[in-house]
Design a protein around this motif. Sequence first.
Motif: not given
Length: 484
Positions: A45-46, A53, A73, A75, A133-135, A155, A158
């Motif tokens: 994620n970012s 998240v 995880w 980022v 991958v989130h968002d 993917w 959210h």
Amino acid sequence: ITVKPGAKIADYKAYGSLYSSVLDFMEQAQEPIDTLKGKTVWMINSTAIGGGVAEMLPSQMRILRELGTSIEWLVIEAKEKSFFDLTKRIHNAIHGSGNGVFTEDDRKIYEAVNRNNLAKALEFINDGDIVVVHDPQPMPLAAMIKKEKDVSIIWRCHIGLEDDTEVTDAVWEFLKPYTNDYDHFVFSLPSYVPKSLKSRSSIIPPAIDPLSHKNRELQLHKCIGILYQSGILDDHKAILYNRYNHLVRKVMPDGSFGTLDEGTNLNLIYRPIITEISRWDRLKGFKELMEAFIKMKLDNRKNGDPDSLDYKQIEMALLIMGGPDPAFVSDDPEGEEVLKELIETYKEVDSAMQNDIAILLLPLDNPKENALIVNAIQRTSSIIVQNSIQEGFGLTATEAMWKRKPVLVSNAAGLKFQVVHNKTGQINPDPTNIPALSKTMAHMLNNPKDRDKWGFNGQLRVIQNFTLFSQLLSWLEVLSANKN
Ligand code: UDP
């Protein structure tokens, strides 16, 4: 990102029938867990802090690791403001806001930042692994990884809007080159899935970890202690153990940022508190909430009977609007601007009224302290509001219901799914309808018996539907069905 130690499966099990979902989970989890042996699941994620998240990943990862799954995880690194401006526009467009115009220059920025992260990601990720991958921010990255390695890519979105609009159609079209490459998609609600992705999607509503610092039980004296120590309550003794002192900043009447030292405390102990805690995002409806709160007070002064209890409840009420200190948020360029707008409105408010409204900047860079402060504020509140114009799924509402708090929410799709009107709180259909919002707030303040009932029902609803373990089982099913 390193995940700190936390509650173990045995800790959840110790709650017996309350967490029967843990027992169901343990029974059903082993088979999918076995199919993941030898693979690593990569969450990307970012941001490591702030937002739903980052809130959910650590607990999920801890439990899956305890069961023997290899899960990590990552980022993405991105400094370019233009990148986060774009990804925020994509985020808003998936919610149906903005003009839906995306250009080839946008695509260049989007892909360049993701490509900068590719080499590093390839150092970690191996053939056979699963990448989640989130968002939207890292969406192109997994598609790039898939070109180099034999991985499955999923993917997790959210966010979402119930109905397709021109804007949502446009953003899905812009994302098509990447979505084409994905093996599977996970959305929070069925209505969020765009038609083109229906056959490759699963639904997993987000859930909370009841034993995290954000949600674990805090006795009243603990809540008071945390609020004293962070300066939100005034107490000279706080100086003795000032663990949280100066972590919370408060917006002063002139719009500057102050610390909650002596003299600026909120004296909230005797007052009914109405709270909304969220990122500083226009879609969270903070400004409308503040206007409705002010209207409620003014109407009460004009029409109420000063000797009545109802009058006093409203007169004493305090509004807390809390959100991340913008000094620590990197992936939301709009946050600072939205906070500035809110402060501009606050500065214009009559000074007596200003004392009834607190805009608090919470210490995101101290995740444990942040979580405990949010927990303590939520637990000392009479009503928790989530006045979102759009909301994919509001974890804050679930957190509040878990704490037996009545919630006042808009009918944004996610919130409507979480909250049952007249049973776990109130749904005020239009978050921009100030008179209606103000009336509902007054009604809730003046009906403590209903609040208690709604709070109780809300807690039960969360236990039955929105805790960690049911969510994890769905995740295991998705992961084992989509491995290579
Ligand atoms: N949150 C927090 N501190 C803040 C603002 C928000 O810890 O200053 C947390 C909040 O408690 C919740 C999450 O961030 O757990 C927000 O998730 P939600 O689904 O409500 O909204 P999102 O930010 O994902 O749109």
